[in-house]
Design a protein around this motif. Structure first.
Motif, PDB file in Angstrom:
ATOM      1  N   ASN A  83       0.828  -1.198   0.000  1.00  0.00           N
ATOM      2  CA  ASN A  83       0.000   0.000   0.000  1.00  0.00           C
ATOM      3  C   ASN A  83       0.864   1.250   0.000  1.00  0.00           C
ATOM      4  OD1 ASN A  83      -2.356  -1.602   0.210  1.00  0.00           O
ATOM      5  ND2 ASN A  83      -2.199  -1.632   2.445  1.00  0.00           N
ATOM      6  N   ASN A  84       0.252   2.363  -0.383  1.00  0.00           N
ATOM      7  CA  ASN A  84       0.940   3.655  -0.409  1.00  0.00           C
ATOM      8  C   ASN A  84       2.284   3.543  -1.126  1.00  0.00           C
ATOM      9  OD1 ASN A  84       1.356   6.387   0.075  1.00  0.00           O
ATOM     10  ND2 ASN A  84       2.237   6.045   2.110  1.00  0.00           N
ATOM     11  N   LEU A  85       2.245   3.025  -2.324  1.00  0.00           N
ATOM     12  CA  LEU A  85       3.476   2.761  -3.064  1.00  0.00           C
ATOM     13  C   LEU A  85       4.183   4.047  -3.460  1.00  0.00           C
ATOM     14  CD1 LEU A  85       2.177  -0.226  -5.143  1.00  0.00           C
ATOM     15  CD2 LEU A  85       4.144  -0.286  -3.592  1.00  0.00           C
ATOM     16  N   LYS A  86       5.497   3.989  -3.450  1.00  0.00           N
ATOM     17  CA  LYS A  86       6.358   5.117  -3.766  1.00  0.00           C
ATOM     18  C   LYS A  86       7.250   4.763  -4.944  1.00  0.00           C
ATOM     19  CE  LYS A  86       6.473   6.133   1.190  1.00  0.00           C
ATOM     20  NZ  LYS A  86       5.452   7.203   1.103  1.00  0.00           N
ATOM     21  N   PHE A  87       7.859   5.785  -5.550  1.00  0.00           N
ATOM     22  CA  PHE A  87       8.761   5.548  -6.666  1.00  0.00           C
ATOM     23  C   PHE A  87       9.857   4.552  -6.303  1.00  0.00           C
ATOM     24  CE2 PHE A  87       7.491  10.049  -7.866  1.00  0.00           C
ATOM     25  CZ  PHE A  87       6.625   9.640  -8.864  1.00  0.00           C
ATOM     26  N   ALA A  88      10.348   4.625  -5.067  1.00  0.00           N
ATOM     27  CA  ALA A  88      11.428   3.754  -4.626  1.00  0.00           C
ATOM     28  C   ALA A  88      11.014   2.290  -4.527  1.00  0.00           C
ATOM     29  CB  ALA A  88      11.961   4.233  -3.273  1.00  0.00           C
ATOM     30  N   ASP A  89       9.707   2.006  -4.573  1.00  0.00           N
ATOM     31  CA  ASP A  89       9.234   0.632  -4.516  1.00  0.00           C
ATOM     32  C   ASP A  89       9.303  -0.069  -5.869  1.00  0.00           C
ATOM     33  OD1 ASP A  89       8.570   0.750  -1.749  1.00  0.00           O
ATOM     34  OD2 ASP A  89       6.693   1.764  -2.265  1.00  0.00           O
ATOM     35  N   THR A  90       9.612   0.665  -6.923  1.00  0.00           N
ATOM     36  CA  THR A  90       9.763   0.058  -8.236  1.00  0.00           C
ATOM     37  C   THR A  90      10.889  -0.970  -8.194  1.00  0.00           C
ATOM     38  OG1 THR A  90       8.938   1.984  -9.446  1.00  0.00           O
ATOM     39  CG2 THR A  90      10.374   0.472 -10.643  1.00  0.00           C
ATOM     40  N   ALA A  91      10.575  -2.212  -8.553  1.00  0.00           N
ATOM     41  CA  ALA A  91      11.557  -3.285  -8.458  1.00  0.00           C
ATOM     42  C   ALA A  91      10.981  -4.559  -9.048  1.00  0.00           C
ATOM     43  CB  ALA A  91      11.951  -3.534  -6.995  1.00  0.00           C
ATOM     44  N   VAL A  92      11.856  -5.518  -9.282  1.00  0.00           N
ATOM     45  CA  VAL A  92      11.440  -6.882  -9.538  1.00  0.00           C
ATOM     46  C   VAL A  92      11.327  -7.576  -8.191  1.00  0.00           C
ATOM     47  CG1 VAL A  92      12.016  -9.087 -10.610  1.00  0.00           C
ATOM     48  CG2 VAL A  92      12.503  -6.947 -11.809  1.00  0.00           C
ATOM     49  N   TYR A  93      10.169  -8.149  -7.910  1.00  0.00           N
ATOM     50  CA  TYR A  93       9.910  -8.808  -6.637  1.00  0.00           C
ATOM     51  C   TYR A  93       9.958 -10.322  -6.820  1.00  0.00           C
ATOM     52  CZ  TYR A  93       8.530  -4.390  -4.526  1.00  0.00           C
ATOM     53  OH  TYR A  93       8.531  -3.104  -4.024  1.00  0.00           O
ATOM     54  N   HIS A  94      10.725 -10.989  -5.966  1.00  0.00           N
ATOM     55  CA  HIS A  94      10.900 -12.439  -5.994  1.00  0.00           C
ATOM     56  C   HIS A  94      10.432 -13.041  -4.682  1.00  0.00           C
ATOM     57  CE1 HIS A  94      13.756 -12.484  -9.495  1.00  0.00           C
ATOM     58  NE2 HIS A  94      14.004 -11.263  -9.057  1.00  0.00           N
ATOM     59  N   CYS A  95       9.808 -14.225  -4.745  1.00  0.00           N
ATOM     60  CA  CYS A  95       9.591 -15.002  -3.534  1.00  0.00           C
ATOM     61  C   CYS A  95      10.622 -16.120  -3.458  1.00  0.00           C
ATOM     62  CB  CYS A  95       8.163 -15.551  -3.446  1.00  0.00           C
ATOM     63  SG  CYS A  95       7.622 -16.590  -4.809  1.00  0.00           S
ATOM     64  N   ARG A  96      10.871 -16.574  -2.230  1.00  0.00           N
ATOM     65  CA  ARG A  96      11.975 -17.501  -1.990  1.00  0.00           C
ATOM     66  C   ARG A  96      11.629 -18.490  -0.885  1.00  0.00           C
ATOM     67  NH1 ARG A  96      15.724 -16.603   2.272  1.00  0.00           N
ATOM     68  NH2 ARG A  96      17.482 -18.064   2.188  1.00  0.00           N
ATOM     69  N   HIS A  97      12.087 -19.730  -1.060  1.00  0.00           N
ATOM     70  CA  HIS A  97      12.092 -20.724  -0.002  1.00  0.00           C
ATOM     71  C   HIS A  97      13.462 -21.386  -0.021  1.00  0.00           C
ATOM     72  CE1 HIS A  97      11.022 -23.916   2.765  1.00  0.00           C
ATOM     73  NE2 HIS A  97      11.494 -24.784   1.888  1.00  0.00           N
ATOM     74  N   GLY A  98      14.258 -21.133   1.003  1.00  0.00           N
ATOM     75  CA  GLY A  98      15.611 -21.655   1.021  1.00  0.00           C
ATOM     76  C   GLY A  98      16.374 -21.237  -0.219  1.00  0.00           C
ATOM     77  N   GLY A  99      16.923 -22.220  -0.923  1.00  0.00           N
ATOM     78  CA  GLY A  99      17.648 -21.946  -2.147  1.00  0.00           C
ATOM     79  C   GLY A  99      16.797 -21.841  -3.393  1.00  0.00           C
ATOM     80  N   TYR A 100      15.494 -21.948  -3.266  1.00  0.00           N
ATOM     81  CA  TYR A 100      14.578 -21.878  -4.395  1.00  0.00           C
ATOM     82  C   TYR A 100      14.008 -20.472  -4.532  1.00  0.00           C
ATOM     83  CZ  TYR A 100      14.746 -26.971  -4.125  1.00  0.00           C
ATOM     84  OH  TYR A 100      15.166 -28.281  -4.099  1.00  0.00           O
ATOM     85  N   TRP A 101      14.034 -19.961  -5.747  1.00  0.00           N
ATOM     86  CA  TRP A 101      13.547 -18.620  -6.054  1.00  0.00           C
ATOM     87  C   TRP A 101      12.551 -18.662  -7.195  1.00  0.00           C
ATOM     88  CZ3 TRP A 101      15.381 -14.016  -3.704  1.00  0.00           C
ATOM     89  CH2 TRP A 101      16.449 -14.190  -2.808  1.00  0.00           C
TER      90      TRP A 101
END
Length: 111
Positions: A83-101
């Motif tokens: 919520n309340n997103l800002k310019f600095a939040d621009t990114a590629v978002y990844h989820c992870r479990h241990g060594g798995y991405w």
């Protein structure tokens, strides 16, 4: 083997909201913990939030009060509400479990 697939990224205006999803398949052979990380353009990847089996959560300082991580009852999907997103939040978002991405999903905050 664990597979993670993100979805829900897109273009959003400053102050807007976005919900990312991480679909989990395969066998979790370690303690159940899923985390979100992001990599802004020309910057290093950084931790965003994590959740464990009892739904206890941890957040980076920049995410506190704006982002919420959660999971469904079957623990095969993890969400990141932003919520309340800002310019600095621009990114590629990844989820992870241990060594798995996961492969990542792009969140672009622009006016």
């Amino acid at each position: 083997q664990v597979q993670l697939v993100e979805s829900g990224g897109g273009l959003v205006q400053p102050g807007g909201s976005l919900r990312l999803s991480c679909q989990i398949s395969g066998t979790i052979s370690r303690s159940w913990i899923i985390s979100w990380h992001r990599q802004p353009p020309a910057k290093d990847r950084e931790f965003v939030a994590s959740i464990i089996a009892d739904n206890s959560t941890t957040y980076a300082e920049f995410a506190k009060g704006r982002f919420t991580i959660s999971t469904n009852g079957a623990k095969n999907t993890v969400y990141l509400q932003m919520n309340n997103l800002k310019f600095a939040d621009t990114a590629v978002y990844h989820c992870r479990h241990g060594g798995y991405w996961g492969q990542g999903t792009l969140d672009s905050v622009s006016s």
